[in-house]
Design an enzyme around this catalytic site. Structure first.
Site, short mmCIF file in Angstrom:
data_model
loop_
_atom_site.label_atom_id
_atom_site.label_comp_id
_atom_site.label_asym_id
_atom_site.label_seq_id
_atom_site.Cartn_x
_atom_site.Cartn_y
_atom_site.Cartn_z
N ASP A 21 0.86 -1.19 0.00
CA ASP A 21 0.00 0.00 0.00
C ASP A 21 0.90 1.24 0.00
OD1 ASP A 21 -1.99 1.61 2.60
OD2 ASP A 21 -1.83 2.00 0.44
N ASN A 23 -0.37 4.53 -0.29
CA ASN A 23 -1.00 5.80 0.14
C ASN A 23 -1.71 5.68 1.48
OD1 ASN A 23 -3.07 4.17 -0.61
ND2 ASN A 23 -4.13 5.66 -1.90
N ASP A 25 -4.09 3.87 2.71
CA ASP A 25 -5.53 3.58 2.89
C ASP A 25 -5.74 2.12 3.27
OD1 ASP A 25 -6.57 3.19 -0.64
OD2 ASP A 25 -5.03 2.19 0.57
N ASP A 29 -1.79 -1.27 -3.82
CA ASP A 29 -2.09 -0.52 -5.05
C ASP A 29 -0.93 -0.62 -6.04
OD1 ASP A 29 -1.74 1.99 -2.65
OD2 ASP A 29 -0.15 1.43 -4.07
N ASP A 98 -4.58 -10.77 -15.41
CA ASP A 98 -5.58 -11.77 -15.07
C ASP A 98 -6.85 -11.44 -15.87
OD1 ASP A 98 -5.99 -13.46 -11.95
OD2 ASP A 98 -7.22 -13.67 -13.77
N ASP A 200 -9.05 -16.69 -16.14
CA ASP A 200 -9.87 -17.14 -15.02
C ASP A 200 -10.96 -18.11 -15.50
OD1 ASP A 200 -10.43 -16.55 -12.17
OD2 ASP A 200 -12.40 -15.99 -12.97
N GLU A 255 -6.81 -21.04 -16.36
CA GLU A 255 -7.21 -21.65 -15.09
C GLU A 255 -8.35 -22.59 -15.44
OE1 GLU A 255 -9.81 -19.88 -12.41
OE2 GLU A 255 -8.90 -20.73 -10.65
N HIS A 327 -3.88 -17.30 -4.74
CA HIS A 327 -4.75 -16.48 -3.90
C HIS A 327 -6.03 -17.21 -3.49
CE1 HIS A 327 -6.33 -16.33 -7.90
NE2 HIS A 327 -7.43 -15.78 -7.43
N ASP A 328 -6.24 -18.42 -4.06
CA ASP A 328 -7.42 -19.22 -3.71
C ASP A 328 -7.08 -20.38 -2.78
OD1 ASP A 328 -8.67 -19.12 -7.12
OD2 ASP A 328 -9.06 -17.77 -5.44
O1 TEU Z 1 -11.26 -19.34 -9.22
C1 TEU Z 1 -12.07 -20.35 -9.78
C2 TEU Z 1 -12.24 -21.43 -8.84
O2 TEU Z 1 -12.42 -22.54 -9.23
C3 TEU Z 1 -12.18 -21.06 -7.43
O3 TEU Z 1 -13.53 -20.80 -7.07
C4 TEU Z 1 -11.60 -22.18 -6.66
O4 TEU Z 1 -12.10 -23.40 -7.11
C5 TEU Z 1 -12.00 -22.03 -5.25
O5 TEU Z 1 -11.73 -20.71 -4.90
C6 TEU Z 1 -11.19 -22.99 -4.43
O6 TEU Z 1 -11.52 -22.73 -3.08
C7 TEU Z 1 -11.18 -18.17 -10.01
C8 TEU Z 1 -10.37 -17.15 -9.23
O7 TEU Z 1 -9.05 -17.64 -9.03
C9 TEU Z 1 -11.07 -16.91 -7.92
O8 TEU Z 1 -10.31 -16.03 -7.08
C10 TEU Z 1 -12.43 -16.31 -8.21
O9 TEU Z 1 -13.14 -16.17 -6.99
C11 TEU Z 1 -13.23 -17.19 -9.18
O10 TEU Z 1 -12.48 -17.67 -10.27
C12 TEU Z 1 -14.36 -16.37 -9.79
O11 TEU Z 1 -13.79 -15.40 -10.65
CA CA Z 2 -3.47 1.98 -1.19
#
Ligand code: TEU
Ligand code: CA
Length: 557
Positions: A21, A23, A25, A29, A98, A200, A255, A327-328
């Site tokens: 971050d 700034n 907040d 960013d 993405d 995605d 993905e 991130h998932d």
């Molecule tokens: O993720 C697709 C997806 O299959 C995810 O829902 C995953 O299976 C699940 O999070 C596992 O716990 C993509 C993106 O990476 C995710 O961040 C998004 O939430 C999703 O698509 C919808 O865009």
């Molecule tokens: Ca920020």
């Protein structure tokens, strides 16, 4: 197999909201990312995959896009993006965007128009169906984020499909106007100079025309047979390739939840003119107890079998992507390693060696190179992710499961484990922000942070840095064939790589137990390329310490 830059690249995933971050907040960013490019250059990665930075109401943290050609307010401006891209290129870093085109935000102008009337010119940009009868959705499909996959819209007395949140209506890819608009937008970004796309849930863009009830597991029916790897998915990707991708020197990774090795050779085949590679999920799914939620550690033999199958069945046909987390997914060291203090660093390094020595392009998720861990959630109020918030309500709030049964499962797998702020140093808020972060910083940041680790040659960071450097020196790491050894071992993950006259032996102890290992005859006395503990590997018999990993290298004379 032809050599390309993306086959030899190491890709670093940034989740912009939680990276840096600039700034105060409390939200990461673009200027924050730009300020940290030298850190990524020092680590040695080649490509940055940016999770979505487009305008979004952030119902799903940017995976719900309301304008594909504008930057999210919280992340800054298009000028900030242009500066990031230019600075990254100056430093020899590529930027992959993405691309979220299975669905838009319900605040996207296309959807705002589409829901106005059945005659609206944008009506068929989305998937509308009559309810089965009054107040009943068209079928029993469930959304990934809980509840029905259909949302009733009273303006036109119809339902629209959303496989994710109700604010993420699915686009109708059968509509050539949708494809044309998406391809034009992609071309616009490529002409700005970006270096590729992560796509995605791209395996879900083609749906069957018939939409019958799905097989019920849990509360709702499964949409999979009708929405995943649908009838026209390859046709649409080949059209995308012909109209956009083939015109630029870019990298693409799809993905593709639910993909098999057979399907991957089509999505990412050397000559199928679709994508360069795909993310498969067989090694990170299937361990669920309550849907995806579980408190159980994955089985090593199952993990070895899955990853080995992908290594062998794609070899020479398609390109593997390699990842432990994103991130998932929960943090790799907490899920596949051991985040207890006495084992965290050694097991994080072991996981890194195990993955980076495999065939394919390795992906590092922000903080993985530090050995960042899962977060110690104390209550559902700690969650920020729509998936976790809805799941807690659906499994516990509804009374289906007692809190004490479900809590260990949701805290182990929650996506928020990966979304706590990047830990830069031991100052307040780990140096991520001077304000209040949108999600709490992991309290272990004083011990686990970039400043401490970049200064310590024995850190997890420097182990990753060394693996990345080795990949630049050794074509065998990129192009060598793979063979699993000790298939039945529940403790050791051991494999070889072979490339012309060279051979690697990769040995990883996945347990907290001392484990005996016998070095194969051909490797006795071979030099050690990298190891996570001080030990000698010249003898035939080695007593491996907990989470010990080493790699021997030989050149056949
Ligand atoms: O993720 C697709 C997806 O299959 C995810 O829902 C995953 O299976 C699940 O999070 C596992 O716990 C993509 C993106 O990476 C995710 O961040 C998004 O939430 C999703 O698509 C919808 O865009
Ligand atoms: Ca920020």
């Amino acid at each position: 197999m032809n050599r390309t830059w993306w086959k030899e690249a190491v890709i670093y995933q940034i989740y912009p909201r939680s990276f840096m971050d600039s700034n105060g907040d409390g939200v990461g960013d673009l200027k924050g990312i730009t300020s940290r490019l030298d850190y990524l250059k020092y680590l040695g990665v080649d490509v940055i995959w940016l999770s979505p930075v487009y305008k979004s109401p952030n119902d799903d943290n940017g995976y719900d896009i309301s304008d594909y050609q504008a930057i999210m307010d919280e992340f800054g401006t298009m000028a900030d993006f242009d500066e990031l891209l230019a600075k990254a290129h100056e430093k020899g870093l590529k930027i992959v965007m993405d691309l979220v085109v299975n669905h838009t935000s319900d605040e996207h102008p296309w959807f705002v128009e589409s829901r106005k009337s059945k005659e609206n010119k944008y009506r068929n940009y989305y998937i509308w169906r009559e309810g089965k009868e009054k107040n009943a959705p068209p079928n029993n499909w469930g959304s990934c984020f809980g509840g029905s996959a259909w949302e009733y819209d009273d303006t036109t007395d119809m339902y629209y499909l959303h496989l994710f949140s109700r604010k993420q209506p699915d686009l109708n890819w059968d509509n050539p106007e949708v494809r044309r608009n998406i391809f034009n937008m992609m071309t616009w970004w490529c002409e700005k100079g970006i270096d590729g796309f992560r796509m995605d849930v791209i395996s879900m863009i083609s749906k069957t025309s018939e939409m019958p009830d799905g097989e019920v597991n849990g509360l709702y029916g499964d949409y999979g047979p009708y929405c995943v790897h649908g009838p026209h998915v390859h046709q649409y990707l080949q059209e995308m390739n012909e109209k956009v991708l083939s015109k630029f020197d870019i990298m693409t990774v799809g993905e593709t939840p639910g993909v098999t090795t057979a399907l991957a050779t089509q999505y990412a085949g050397e000559n199928t003119h679709e994508l360069n590679m795909v993310f498969q999920f067989e090694h990170v799914e299937g361990d669920g107890k309550y849907g995806k939620w579980t408190d159980e550690k994955p089985s090593l033999t199952a993990l070895k079998k899955t990853l080995s199958r992908w290594q062998n069945e794609l070899y020479g046909k398609a390109w593997n992507s390699l990842f432990w987390n994103n991130h998932d997914q929960p943090r790799a060291v907490s899920r596949f390693g051991d985040d207890r203090p006495q084992y965290r660093e050694t097991s994080a390094k072991m996981l890194a060696a195990c993955l980076h020595m495999m065939q394919g392009s390795p992906y590092i998720y922000q903080g993985e190179e530090l050995g960042m861990t899962n977060y110690p959630f104390r209550s559902p109020e700690d969650f920020r992710d729509i998936e976790s918030i809805n799941a807690y309500q659906e499994w516990c709030g509804s009374g289906r499961l007692p809190h004490e049964v479900f809590w260990p499962c949701i805290t182990r797998k929650s996506r928020d484990n990966a979304r706590t702020p990047m830990q830069w140093d031991d100052s307040a808020q780990a140096g991520f922000t001077t304000g209040t972060p949108w999600i709490a910083v992991n309290p272990n940041y004083p011990e686990i942070n970039a400043k401490t680790e970049t200064a310590d040659p024995s850190s997890v960071f420097h182990f990753y840095k060394k693996l990345i450097a080795l990949r630049k020196q050794l074509p065998i790491m990129v192009y060598g064939s793979y063979e699993l050894l000790l298939e039945e071992s529940e403790e050791l993950f051991v494999y070889t790589r072979t490339f012309a006259q060279e051979k690697l032996l990769v040995v990883c102890n996945f347990t907290d137990m001392e484990t005996a290992f016998t070095v194969p005859e051909e490797f006795i006395g071979a030099p050690c390329l990298i190891a996570n503990l001080e030990n000698s590997y010249d003898e035939r018999d080695v007593a491996l310490k907990p989470y010990e990993a080493f790699v021997l290298y030989k050149k056949q004379d």
